[in-house]
Design an enzyme around this catalytic site. Structure first.
Site, PDB file in Angstrom:
ATOM      1  CG  ASP A  66      23.735  52.360 100.274  1.00 24.65           C
ATOM      2  OD1 ASP A  66      23.905  52.636 101.486  1.00 24.65           O
ATOM      3  OD2 ASP A  66      24.041  51.256  99.766  1.00 24.65           O
ATOM      4  CE  LYS A 105      27.300  52.096  99.464  1.00 20.05           C
ATOM      5  NZ  LYS A 105      27.816  50.723  99.325  1.00 20.05           N
ATOM      6  CD  GLU A 116      21.563  49.830 101.694  1.00 23.11           C
ATOM      7  OE1 GLU A 116      22.679  49.418 102.082  1.00 23.11           O
ATOM      8  OE2 GLU A 116      21.280  49.981 100.493  1.00 23.11           O
ATOM      9  NE  ARG A 136      22.258  42.204 102.335  1.00 17.51           N
ATOM     10  CZ  ARG A 136      23.449  41.661 102.112  1.00 17.51           C
ATOM     11  NH1 ARG A 136      23.831  40.581 102.778  1.00 17.51           N
ATOM     12  NH2 ARG A 136      24.261  42.196 101.226  1.00 17.51           N
ATOM     13  CE  LYS A 163      19.485  48.844  97.927  1.00 16.73           C
ATOM     14  NZ  LYS A 163      20.833  48.243  98.019  1.00 16.73           N
ATOM     15  CG  ASP A 187      27.234  49.870 102.562  1.00 16.12           C
ATOM     16  OD1 ASP A 187      26.221  50.380 102.040  1.00 16.12           O
ATOM     17  OD2 ASP A 187      28.347  49.827 102.009  1.00 16.12           O
ATOM     18  CG  ASP A 208      21.374  51.400  96.632  1.00 11.94           C
ATOM     19  OD1 ASP A 208      21.471  50.428  95.860  1.00 11.94           O
ATOM     20  OD2 ASP A 208      21.565  51.324  97.865  1.00 11.94           O
TER      21      ASP A 208
HETATM   22  N1  BES Z   1      23.812  49.484  97.136  1.00 14.06           N
HETATM   23  C1  BES Z   1      24.908  48.676  97.531  1.00 14.06           C
HETATM   24  C2  BES Z   1      25.400  47.721  96.428  1.00 14.06           C
HETATM   25  C3  BES Z   1      25.975  48.350  95.185  1.00 14.06           C
HETATM   26  C4  BES Z   1      27.337  48.414  95.013  1.00 14.06           C
HETATM   27  C5  BES Z   1      25.154  48.801  94.169  1.00 14.06           C
HETATM   28  C6  BES Z   1      27.868  48.930  93.863  1.00 14.06           C
HETATM   29  C7  BES Z   1      25.680  49.330  93.016  1.00 14.06           C
HETATM   30  C8  BES Z   1      27.053  49.388  92.856  1.00 14.06           C
HETATM   31  C9  BES Z   1      24.513  47.822  98.724  1.00 14.06           C
HETATM   32  O1  BES Z   1      23.622  48.408  99.604  1.00 14.06           O
HETATM   33  C10 BES Z   1      25.753  47.563  99.502  1.00 14.06           C
HETATM   34  O2  BES Z   1      26.302  48.501 100.000  1.00 14.06           O
HETATM   35  N2  BES Z   1      26.169  46.304  99.589  1.00 14.06           N
HETATM   36  C11 BES Z   1      27.345  45.951 100.297  1.00 14.06           C
HETATM   37  C12 BES Z   1      27.024  44.748 101.134  1.00 14.06           C
HETATM   38  C13 BES Z   1      28.130  44.358 102.071  1.00 14.06           C
HETATM   39  C14 BES Z   1      28.207  45.386 103.183  1.00 14.06           C
HETATM   40  C15 BES Z   1      27.821  43.000 102.631  1.00 14.06           C
HETATM   41  C16 BES Z   1      28.434  45.619  99.288  1.00 14.06           C
HETATM   42  O3  BES Z   1      28.131  44.978  98.281  1.00 14.06           O
HETATM   43  O4  BES Z   1      29.551  46.058  99.489  1.00 14.06           O
HETATM   44 ZN    ZN Z   2      22.371  49.825  98.824  1.00 17.06          ZN
HETATM   45 MN    MN Z   3      24.592  49.627 101.034  1.00 16.28          MN
END
Ligand code: BES
Ligand code: ZN
Ligand code: MN
Length: 486
Positions: A259, A266, A338, A340, A254, A336, A277
């Site tokens: 992000d 966020k 994104e 996947r 990834k 968010d 990220d």
């Molecule tokens: N890059 C983030 C996940 C992340 C969170 C990485 C904390 C490192 C530290 C990912 O893209 C994300 O934002 N995931 C969301 C998914 C949700 C919207 C279903 C999450 O985990 O909050």
């Molecule tokens: Zn992310």
């Molecule tokens: Mn994200």
């Protein structure tokens, strides 16, 4: 660091800074025992004592590093010892060190040398590029290390040194890429890094820019990247050749260079950390370098989906329906989620290599940080042997991983009414539904997903060879997996 080997005895070797690994149940060599010590220095793991022997032994300084009892020593004890050694040498501005130990322990010389060298290189790592006005003491670096060994162990130790250096160079390369800010490491920059890596190590590299992505239908990467002026890239790095009986392994990373969450933005608090990220892609870069330096007899394909996830009038929206490279449609419910989406194109692309395994690394879910913290990477897979091989590589390298299930019920949670699949499955099992989303794009190929959201970036180091910031997680782990496979 220049690291070499010398045959002989540590205590009879001239040195500015000698490092003796000491075990709590093996007496210190008599010259050292005569010096003093014993009382307060028990050789407990992690304990150190810096001595100035004044001629009793050949070294000007002698650092005793406690290893604990010889029966409980592991490779990680040596990794920690290497880091403590380099940090102490640096603190007294000794630019060269010698190291060795006496007594017999269960860790093979090859492995102990490799781990010690990893400790030296990883424990010495700092990210100072953007610091100005530092003093000579602040930037002082240990430049040379010599491992002093008995002649019969020389070949094993030399091979450990080479492996340790190739591996830690890969880890530190990954750390540098992640520690750089999002303004510097854009998708285009990752493409340039891939080209440079290819030129340096003879990898075949292809970088697809936005027009090429449009022409070839990379609908996932394009959607995630469409809100940013920094256009997305898809990167292919190929080491070795297919068709010579060597297994093909696809490593997928990834590469979201920042992000923000996009329109599903966020919270401000902690958003600066989202420069990490792209840590999955950094691990793939580090791995490609290490695999090439070790000349492993494998065909390894590194694939990186890179984009910047930003909110703007051109950004993708909640409610949008995308067609990914696979032809599968995705309902976007949260911009968010994104990673996947961008990864789905890379995972589908991987199938064209008919690989023995597809192994993917991503900072994918906050839920994984909650579940396993910063100590352990979550693994989810469609093939038990593959997951077990990775888990066991985690034990061997102390980059631990722990499995979560990908049972069919989880796939039901991401079914959509208006598209083939939706990009979120709700709060329950958030890490697993993300893994199930990814596994929907890998066909029948053995697949493992490593969620490194908690392990890629540390607020604070807890082991001597760690540092706050990027960890380079995945490089040591998957190098071990690939070496076992080769
Ligand atoms: N890059 C983030 C996940 C992340 C969170 C990485 C904390 C490192 C530290 C990912 O893209 C994300 O934002 N995931 C969301 C998914 C949700 C919207 C279903 C999450 O985990 O909050
Ligand atoms: Zn992310
Ligand atoms: Mn994200």
């Amino acid at each position: 660091m220049n690291i070499s080997l010398q045959t002989g005895e540590l205590l009879h070797t001239l040195s500015d800074f000698a490092v003796l690994a000491a075990f709590s149940d093996i007496p210190l060599p008599s010259d050292v025992a005569e010096l003093f010590v014993a009382e307060d220095f028990t050789a407990a793991a992690g304990q150190t004592l810096l001595l100035y022997p004044r001629g009793v032994v050949a070294a000007r300084r002698l650092l005793l590093v406690g290893m604990g009892s010889s029966s409980s020593v592991t490779a990680d004890t040596f990794r920690r010892a290497g880091a403590l050694a380099v940090q102490q040498a640096r603190s007294v501005q000794a630019s060269a060190l010698t190291a060795g130990y006496e007594g017999s322990i269960a860790v093979p010389f090859r492995d102990s040398a490799q781990a010690f060298v990893e400790g030296l290189e990883l424990g010495g790592y700092r990210f100072l590029r953007y610091r100005t006005g530092l003093t000579a003491a602040q930037t002082f670096d240990v430049t040379d290390a010599v491992l002093v060994v008995r002649p019969k162990n020389a070949a094993a130790v030399q091979s450990g040194i080479s492996a340790g250096q190739a591996i830690s160079r890969g880890v530190n390369f990954a750390r540098d890429l992640v520690n750089e800010p999002g303004s510097a490491v854009t998708p285009a920059r990752l493409g340039e890094e891939a080209q440079a890596l290819g030129a340096r190590l003879g990898l075949a590299v292809t970088v697809l820019d936005k027009p090429a992505l449009i022409a070839q239908g990379f609908g996932g990467i394009l959607a995630v990247g469409q809100g940013s002026a920094n256009e997305p890239r898809f990167i292919v790095m190929e080491y070795g050749n297919p068709g010579t009986g060597k297994p093909t392994i696809c490593l997928v990373g990834k590469g979201i260079t920042f992000d923000s969450g996009g329109l599903s933005i966020k919270p401000a608090d902690g958003m600066e950390k989202m420069k990490n990220d792209m840590a999955g892609s950094a691990a793939v870069f580090g791995l490609m370098q290490t695999v090439a330096e070790l000349k492993l007899p494998l065909h390894v394909v590194g694939l990186v989906s890179s984009a910047e996830n930003m909110p703007s009038s051109t950004a993708y929206r909640p409610g949008d329906i995308l067609t990914t490279l696979s032809g599968k449609t995705v309902e976007v419910l949260n911009t968010d989620a994104e990673g996947r989406i961008a990864l789905s194109d890379a995972l589908f692309y991987a199938q064209r290599y008919h690989p023995e395994a597809i192994i993917e690394l991503s900072t994918l879910t906050g839920a994984m940080v909650i579940a396993l913290g910063s100590q352990t990477t979550g693994v989810m897979g469609t093939n038990e042997a593959l997951v077990e091989a990775i888990r066991s590589a985690g034990e061997a390298t102390s980059e631990r991983v722990w499995p979560l299930p990908l049972w069919p019920e989880y796939f039901d949670m991401i079914k959509s009414e208006v598209a083939d699949i939706k990009n979120i499955g709700g709060r329950p099992a958030g890490s697993i539904t993300a893994g199930a989303f990814l596994a929907s794009f890998t066909g029948d190929y053995p697949f493992a997903h490593l969620d490194i959201a908690g392990t890629a970036f540390l607020d604070k180091a807890s082991k001597p060879y760690e540092a706050a910031g990027a960890t380079g997680v995945g490089v040591r782990l998957l190098t071990e997996y690939l070496r076992k496979l080769a």
